[in-house]
Write a protein that holds these residues in place. Structure first.
Motif, PDB file in Angstrom:
ATOM      1  N   ARG A 171       2.097   2.069  -3.359  1.00 50.45           N
ATOM      2  CA  ARG A 171       1.052   2.694  -4.175  1.00 50.45           C
ATOM      3  C   ARG A 171       0.823   4.150  -3.788  1.00 50.45           C
ATOM      4  O   ARG A 171       0.605   5.002  -4.649  1.00 50.45           O
ATOM      5  N   MET A 172       0.811   4.432  -2.471  1.00 55.22           N
ATOM      6  CA  MET A 172       0.635   5.826  -2.019  1.00 55.22           C
ATOM      7  C   MET A 172       1.734   6.708  -2.595  1.00 55.22           C
ATOM      8  O   MET A 172       1.485   7.838  -3.018  1.00 55.22           O
TER       9      MET A 172
ATOM     10  N   LEU B  31      -8.363   8.803  -1.972  1.00 58.97           N
ATOM     11  CA  LEU B  31      -7.813   7.985  -3.066  1.00 58.97           C
ATOM     12  C   LEU B  31      -8.013   6.493  -2.818  1.00 58.97           C
ATOM     13  O   LEU B  31      -7.556   5.665  -3.593  1.00 58.97           O
TER      14      LEU B  31
ATOM     15  N   ARG C  43       3.496   6.252  -5.340  1.00 56.63           N
ATOM     16  CA  ARG C  43       3.342   6.455  -6.790  1.00 56.63           C
ATOM     17  C   ARG C  43       2.129   7.316  -7.114  1.00 56.63           C
ATOM     18  O   ARG C  43       2.159   8.115  -8.055  1.00 56.63           O
ATOM     19  N   ASP C  44       1.043   7.179  -6.315  1.00 56.61           N
ATOM     20  CA  ASP C  44      -0.203   7.897  -6.631  1.00 56.61           C
ATOM     21  C   ASP C  44      -0.218   9.340  -6.127  1.00 56.61           C
ATOM     22  O   ASP C  44      -0.853  10.200  -6.721  1.00 56.61           O
ATOM     23  N   LEU C  45       0.405   9.607  -4.987  1.00 52.70           N
ATOM     24  CA  LEU C  45       0.241  10.942  -4.394  1.00 52.70           C
ATOM     25  C   LEU C  45       1.533  11.545  -3.848  1.00 52.70           C
ATOM     26  O   LEU C  45       1.806  12.724  -4.053  1.00 52.70           O
TER      27      LEU C  45
ATOM     28  N   ASN D 153       6.429  12.497  -7.048  1.00 59.01           N
ATOM     29  CA  ASN D 153       6.302  12.678  -8.488  1.00 59.01           C
ATOM     30  C   ASN D 153       7.448  11.884  -9.115  1.00 59.01           C
ATOM     31  O   ASN D 153       8.590  12.350  -9.145  1.00 59.01           O
TER      32      ASN D 153
ATOM     33  N   ARG E 149       0.827  -1.212   0.000  1.00 51.22           N
ATOM     34  CA  ARG E 149       0.000   0.000   0.000  1.00 51.22           C
ATOM     35  C   ARG E 149       0.861   1.262   0.000  1.00 51.22           C
ATOM     36  O   ARG E 149       0.540   2.245  -0.670  1.00 51.22           O
TER      37      ARG E 149
END
Lengths: 79, 79
Positions: free
Chosen positions: A59-60, B28, A62-64, A67, A56
């Motif tokens: 993913r956090m 998200l 990469r997603d938020l 950059n 998780r």
């Protein structure tokens, strides 16, 4: 569980904020400073098993949180 | 030598930026996130012996890198 996440600019990316800090340190009398680079440090408290959390957090980032065009990240899982 | 410096808000200080990140992560789909806190991560390259550097980094933190009224700092010395 607490995850400690470090987000830094990639080596190849110019860091004007870091340069400003290095220059300021020089002016304040810290002549031994050669370079400074600035990143973010993020502590996230979350539920889950260690294996889940690892996935998780990736993913956090990469997603938020990062950059990935100009930044890289690493993390440690605590208690 | 490289010093890795972590500057974080004191526990008692409200961290709106961290709250915004925690809420964004929740939106998200990361419902397991309870809290997030944001700090600064600074890498400083400098000359000097290990003992000298420790003393100098302490001073840099107090003079420029951290606002000790609301922030605390810790650091590690690398190669």
């Amino acid at each position: 569980m607490t995850a400690k996440i470090y987000v830094t600019l990639k080596k190849s990316v110019l860091d004007p904020q870091g340069q400003a800090v290095a220059r300021s340190l020089g002016r304040l009398g810290f002549a031994e400073v050669q370079d400074a680079r600035i990143g973010k440090y993020i502590e996230v408290k979350l539920d889950g098993t260690r294996a889940d959390v690892r996935d998780r957090i990736e993913r956090m980032c990469r997603d938020l949180l990062a950059n990935t065009v100009i930044e890289e990240y690493r993390y440690e899982l605590g208690e």
